[in-house]
Design an enzyme around this catalytic site. Structure first.
Site, PDB file in Angstrom:
ATOM      1  N   GLY A  10       0.841  -1.191   0.000  1.00 35.36           N
ATOM      2  CA  GLY A  10       0.000   0.000   0.000  1.00 35.36           C
ATOM      3  C   GLY A  10       0.872   1.236   0.000  1.00 35.36           C
ATOM      4  O   GLY A  10       1.429   1.614   1.029  1.00 35.36           O
ATOM      5  N   GLY A  15       1.357   4.286   4.131  1.00 31.74           N
ATOM      6  CA  GLY A  15       2.413   3.425   3.565  1.00 31.74           C
ATOM      7  C   GLY A  15       3.589   4.257   3.075  1.00 31.74           C
ATOM      8  O   GLY A  15       4.759   3.940   3.333  1.00 31.74           O
ATOM      9  N   ASN A 106      -7.303   1.104  10.728  1.00 27.52           N
ATOM     10  CA  ASN A 106      -8.135   1.750  11.738  1.00 27.52           C
ATOM     11  C   ASN A 106      -9.312   0.835  12.079  1.00 27.52           C
ATOM     12  O   ASN A 106      -9.655  -0.060  11.312  1.00 27.52           O
ATOM     13  CB  ASN A 106      -8.659   3.074  11.167  1.00 27.52           C
ATOM     14  CG  ASN A 106      -9.095   4.025  12.254  1.00 27.52           C
ATOM     15  OD1 ASN A 106      -8.778   3.839  13.438  1.00 27.52           O
ATOM     16  ND2 ASN A 106      -9.826   5.054  11.867  1.00 27.52           N
ATOM     17  N   ALA A 132      -1.704  11.893   7.327  1.00 31.24           N
ATOM     18  CA  ALA A 132      -1.060  12.109   6.029  1.00 31.24           C
ATOM     19  C   ALA A 132      -2.125  11.992   4.949  1.00 31.24           C
ATOM     20  O   ALA A 132      -3.137  11.331   5.142  1.00 31.24           O
ATOM     21  CB  ALA A 132       0.025  11.065   5.810  1.00 31.24           C
ATOM     22  N   LYS A 185     -10.093   4.364  20.192  1.00 35.02           N
ATOM     23  CA  LYS A 185     -10.113   5.150  18.946  1.00 35.02           C
ATOM     24  C   LYS A 185     -11.402   4.844  18.179  1.00 35.02           C
ATOM     25  O   LYS A 185     -12.020   5.740  17.600  1.00 35.02           O
ATOM     26  CB  LYS A 185      -8.865   4.829  18.115  1.00 35.02           C
ATOM     27  CG  LYS A 185      -8.802   5.553  16.785  1.00 35.02           C
ATOM     28  CD  LYS A 185      -7.513   6.300  16.585  1.00 35.02           C
ATOM     29  CE  LYS A 185      -7.552   7.261  15.407  1.00 35.02           C
ATOM     30  NZ  LYS A 185      -7.363   6.602  14.116  1.00 35.02           N
TER      31      LYS A 185
HETATM   32  P1  NAD Z   1      -4.779   5.015   1.450  1.00 32.22           P
HETATM   33  O1  NAD Z   1      -6.050   4.741   0.715  1.00 32.22           O
HETATM   34  O2  NAD Z   1      -4.122   6.328   1.294  1.00 32.22           O
HETATM   35  O3  NAD Z   1      -3.710   3.902   1.072  1.00 32.22           O
HETATM   36  C1  NAD Z   1      -4.033   2.553   0.936  1.00 32.22           C
HETATM   37  C2  NAD Z   1      -3.180   2.008  -0.181  1.00 32.22           C
HETATM   38  O4  NAD Z   1      -3.366   0.600  -0.250  1.00 32.22           O
HETATM   39  C3  NAD Z   1      -3.560   2.576  -1.554  1.00 32.22           C
HETATM   40  O5  NAD Z   1      -2.399   3.068  -2.186  1.00 32.22           O
HETATM   41  C4  NAD Z   1      -4.115   1.378  -2.290  1.00 32.22           C
HETATM   42  O6  NAD Z   1      -3.861   1.415  -3.681  1.00 32.22           O
HETATM   43  C5  NAD Z   1      -3.324   0.264  -1.606  1.00 32.22           C
HETATM   44  N1  NAD Z   1      -3.912  -1.042  -1.857  1.00 32.22           N
HETATM   45  C6  NAD Z   1      -5.155  -1.483  -1.574  1.00 32.22           C
HETATM   46  N2  NAD Z   1      -5.311  -2.729  -2.024  1.00 32.22           N
HETATM   47  C7  NAD Z   1      -4.139  -3.088  -2.623  1.00 32.22           C
HETATM   48  C8  NAD Z   1      -3.674  -4.240  -3.280  1.00 32.22           C
HETATM   49  N3  NAD Z   1      -4.454  -5.297  -3.465  1.00 32.22           N
HETATM   50  N4  NAD Z   1      -2.418  -4.242  -3.753  1.00 32.22           N
HETATM   51  C9  NAD Z   1      -1.611  -3.167  -3.608  1.00 32.22           C
HETATM   52  N5  NAD Z   1      -1.986  -2.043  -2.988  1.00 32.22           N
HETATM   53  C10 NAD Z   1      -3.237  -2.005  -2.503  1.00 32.22           C
HETATM   54  O7  NAD Z   1      -5.099   4.696   2.972  1.00 32.22           O
HETATM   55  P2  NAD Z   1      -4.397   5.331   4.275  1.00 32.22           P
HETATM   56  O8  NAD Z   1      -4.975   6.684   4.506  1.00 32.22           O
HETATM   57  O9  NAD Z   1      -2.926   5.171   4.208  1.00 32.22           O
HETATM   58  O10 NAD Z   1      -5.027   4.392   5.383  1.00 32.22           O
HETATM   59  C11 NAD Z   1      -4.546   3.089   5.697  1.00 32.22           C
HETATM   60  C12 NAD Z   1      -5.159   2.720   7.049  1.00 32.22           C
HETATM   61  O11 NAD Z   1      -4.635   3.614   8.029  1.00 32.22           O
HETATM   62  C13 NAD Z   1      -6.693   2.914   7.091  1.00 32.22           C
HETATM   63  O12 NAD Z   1      -7.288   1.911   7.874  1.00 32.22           O
HETATM   64  C14 NAD Z   1      -6.852   4.286   7.742  1.00 32.22           C
HETATM   65  O13 NAD Z   1      -8.089   4.440   8.421  1.00 32.22           O
HETATM   66  C15 NAD Z   1      -5.685   4.280   8.719  1.00 32.22           C
HETATM   67  N6  NAD Z   1      -5.223   5.624   9.120  1.00 32.22           N
HETATM   68  C16 NAD Z   1      -4.934   6.555   8.176  1.00 32.22           C
HETATM   69  C17 NAD Z   1      -4.472   7.808   8.578  1.00 32.22           C
HETATM   70  C18 NAD Z   1      -4.121   8.881   7.582  1.00 32.22           C
HETATM   71  O14 NAD Z   1      -3.810   9.999   7.989  1.00 32.22           O
HETATM   72  N7  NAD Z   1      -4.134   8.631   6.300  1.00 32.22           N
HETATM   73  C19 NAD Z   1      -4.316   8.087   9.951  1.00 32.22           C
HETATM   74  C20 NAD Z   1      -4.603   7.090  10.886  1.00 32.22           C
HETATM   75  C21 NAD Z   1      -5.065   5.859  10.449  1.00 32.22           C
HETATM   76  O1  KPL Z   2      -9.653  10.133  13.923  1.00 32.55           O
HETATM   77  C1  KPL Z   2     -10.475  10.952  13.595  1.00 32.55           C
HETATM   78  C2  KPL Z   2     -11.035  10.817  12.216  1.00 32.55           C
HETATM   79  O2  KPL Z   2     -11.443  11.807  11.614  1.00 32.55           O
HETATM   80  O3  KPL Z   2     -11.032   9.683  11.718  1.00 32.55           O
HETATM   81  C3  KPL Z   2     -10.945  11.997  14.567  1.00 32.55           C
HETATM   82  C4  KPL Z   2     -10.263  13.306  14.251  1.00 32.55           C
HETATM   83  C5  KPL Z   2     -10.596  11.562  15.979  1.00 32.55           C
HETATM   84  C6  KPL Z   2     -12.419  12.186  14.511  1.00 32.55           C
HETATM   85  O4  KPL Z   2     -13.097  11.012  14.856  1.00 32.55           O
END
Ligand code: NAD
Ligand code: KPL
Length: 306
Positions: A10, A15, A106, A132, A185
């Site tokens: 990912g 990632g 998440n 991010a 969370k």
């Molecule tokens: P994202 O959608 O930006 O990235 C996920 C990546 O996985 C994508 O690039 C997608 O193409 C890839 N992917 C999916 N299936 C695939 C496959 N079969 N082969 C190859 N690649 C594949 O998601 P994210 O924002 O990085 O979130 C990832 C997890 O982290 C989620 O559960 C999200 O809720 C959690 N999270 C994200 C943030 C944030 O700020 N982005 C913060 C906290 C938690």
């Molecule tokens: O984690 C969050 C989200 O937007 O997913 C906060 C900011 C805690 C709100 O639930």
């Protein structure tokens, strides 16, 4: 010293954030991309770009697709919760003896599904508050400093390689209570995110719906108590109000998904909470009603409701 290679599935927001920080520390990192077309696009871009404090830096992290046969010893699973199980099943034949997976998803539910799919691997659960977002193809902006809790409900001993995270500037702590962190969370997300979607508002506007927020927090606290997570229930309402205030100007992650017409992680958040209540034969009427309204709302928009 020989370092165990990191594979990262990912190349999305988290990632890329992890890949760039590990790679700039000189650690061996390989991205696993979806298919030949994505690999070709990545190779044309020549690597990942991470934007921090307005400055973009380029990292030529090696990449492969699913055709590669290289054994995987350490895998950071950085996809959405709804993709995790299927992706891991595809990679299972490549997992080396004693392989470790770090699950960044998440919510709850996907971790159990992944662990069941690869019982021979160690699954380390993570809960991240780092922020991010993808600002361009193969480019990610580091938007919010946060923290990563890591833990393994099946085995309390910390892995030996946590110093690699510290050296790479990835803030983290090993915790025996990772499930409590994930439940807390999840509860925060359930109290805030669905309401922001249904009211189509920023987090701060929930201050205009105090009774709704309070009722949801009371039911979530009740759920946490009876599903064996009383610590995650402590002062939940107060923390929800604090988060609403601290993130008042932001749109929740679920609101952002819906606004971009992307699939949400509803089944791993509110869906998981309601399914747990049902398993315990408890009624949480407001949470269940909220879930029903959210499902209807997503369906009306033509988005997946699971
Ligand atoms: P994202 O959608 O930006 O990235 C996920 C990546 O996985 C994508 O690039 C997608 O193409 C890839 N992917 C999916 N299936 C695939 C496959 N079969 N082969 C190859 N690649 C594949 O998601 P994210 O924002 O990085 O979130 C990832 C997890 O982290 C989620 O559960 C999200 O809720 C959690 N999270 C994200 C943030 C944030 O700020 N982005 C913060 C906290 C938690
Ligand atoms: O984690 C969050 C989200 O937007 O997913 C906060 C900011 C805690 C709100 O639930």
């Amino acid at each position: 010293m020989q370092h165990t290679p990191w594979h990262i599935l990912g190349a999305g927001s988290l990632g890329t954030l992890w890949a760039c920080r590990l790679a700039r520390q000189g650690l061996p990192v390989t991205l696993i991309l979806r298919d030949t077309a994505r690999l070709a696009s990545y190779q044309a871009a020549g690597g990942l770009t991470l934007v921090e404090q307005g400055i973009g830096r380029h990292y030529a992290v090696p990449a492969e697709n699913f055709a590669s046969q290289t054994p995987i010893k350490r895998l950071l699973l950085a996809c959405k919760a709804y993709d995790a199980e299927q992706v891991v099943k595809r990679l299972a034949p490549r997992l080396a003896e004693g392989a470790e997976l770090i699950l960044l998803q998440n919510g709850l539910g996907s971790q159990e599904a992944v662990a069941a799919a690869v019982p021979h691997a160690r699954c380390i659960f993570a809960s991240s508050t780092e922020g991010a977002f993808r600002s361009d193809d193969w480019q990610v902006t580091f938007a919010g400093h946060g923290f990563n809790w890591l833990g393994d409900p099946a085995k309390p001993a910390a892995p030996y390689w946590l110093n690699e995270l510290a050296d790479s500037g990835i803030p983290h702590q090993w915790t025996a209570d990772i499930l409590t962190r994930l439940w807390r969370k999840l509860a925060l997300n359930c109290a805030i995110n669905p309401l922001t979607v249904l009211h189509d508002c920023r987090n701060g506007e929930l201050q205009q719906h105090p009774a709704q927020v309070a009722t949801l927090c009371a039911e979530l606290a009740e759920l946490l108590e009876y599903c064996g997570q009383p610590q995650a229930a402590v002062d939940l309402h107060e923390e929800v109000l604090r988060v609403i205030q601290a993130t008042a100007a932001n749109f929740s992650s679920m609101h952002q998904d819906v606004a971009r017409r992307q699939r949400t992680e509803i089944s791993y958040l509110l869906g998981y909470a309601c399914a747990t209540a049902q398993r315990h034969r408890r009624s949480l009427p407001h949470l269940q009603q909220l879930h029903g309204q959210l499902v209807q709302h997503l369906q009306a928009l033509g988005l997946p409701s699971t």
